[in-house]
Design a protein around this motif. Sequence first.
Motif, PDB file in Angstrom:
ATOM      1  N   ASP A 114      35.794 -45.768 -12.469  1.00 22.15           N
ATOM      2  CA  ASP A 114      37.139 -46.276 -12.240  1.00 22.15           C
ATOM      3  C   ASP A 114      37.008 -47.503 -11.338  1.00 22.15           C
ATOM      4  O   ASP A 114      36.571 -47.396 -10.184  1.00 22.15           O
ATOM      5  N   SER A 115      37.371 -48.662 -11.844  1.00 24.06           N
ATOM      6  CA  SER A 115      37.190 -49.906 -11.082  1.00 24.06           C
ATOM      7  C   SER A 115      38.052 -49.945  -9.826  1.00 24.06           C
ATOM      8  O   SER A 115      37.720 -50.644  -8.862  1.00 24.06           O
ATOM      9  N   ALA A 116      39.147 -49.188  -9.803  1.00 27.06           N
ATOM     10  CA  ALA A 116      40.042 -49.209  -8.646  1.00 27.06           C
ATOM     11  C   ALA A 116      39.502 -48.355  -7.499  1.00 27.06           C
ATOM     12  O   ALA A 116      39.586 -48.734  -6.335  1.00 27.06           O
ATOM     13  N   THR A 117      38.937 -47.202  -7.838  1.00 27.01           N
ATOM     14  CA  THR A 117      38.460 -46.277  -6.802  1.00 27.01           C
ATOM     15  C   THR A 117      36.950 -46.313  -6.621  1.00 27.01           C
ATOM     16  O   THR A 117      36.444 -45.884  -5.572  1.00 27.01           O
TER      17      THR A 117
END
Length: 259
Positions: free
Chosen positions: A20-23
Amino acid sequence: MKIIVLIKQVPDTSEDRRLDSATGLLDRSSTEGVIDEVNERGLEVALQYKDSHKGTEVVALSMGPQGVSQALRKALSMGADSAIHVLDDDLSGADAVWTSKALSAALKTTAFDLVVAGNESTDGRSGSVPAMVAERLALPLLGSIRAVDIHGTSVTGQREVESGTLSVRASLPAVITVTERSAEARFPNFKGILTAKRKPVKTLSLADLNLDPSECSAAARSVVVSVAARPARQSGKKIIDSGTAGVELAEYLGARQLL
């Protein structure tokens, strides 16, 4: 003899996995969770000992969300006698340090002679959690062994190194980790699948383990600074034989110091 096997549920290795690029965390929602194969081999080590030593108790221990219960039920169907599930929303996304802290606290709730784990998981691949658990419990660690021999008061094993093989030994209680060269795991039979439904699974929260949820905040964990996708594999150089292929191949290998 009481043997506790650490079980980790990981995304199916036969399917594509992504971060997950956000987390910066592994996306576990896009693929089915399964018991990590090396953990199944660790369970097999415990079950083989149980098969030949009457009265041995094997317990599967795991930490994770509600879905981890499926992995524990499979461990029970393979032959484990009971299971312990560390389940708490505050542990979501826990790093190796907090994972080892929770597992160590869970191990302190029961007596045991031996803890068996895989040497590294196929998702995180840090290979650090079993060593952290051993350190927290002040127990000896025999890491990355492929052949295991459990005795009444000790455990021995064979560890492969660059120069050959090491024979290692530790007194019980102890922690060991096995590799993918350890015993191949058995398949659950029909009787095992049916009896697994009746075997006990104990659920423990952070409160049950006397751990403060506020200390398990995101600020108290390792932080993923950046995430980058693995670059696509580039095609190799193709040499067409027009009479000089041997020379071209030698030059290619020589330039990369492969000769």
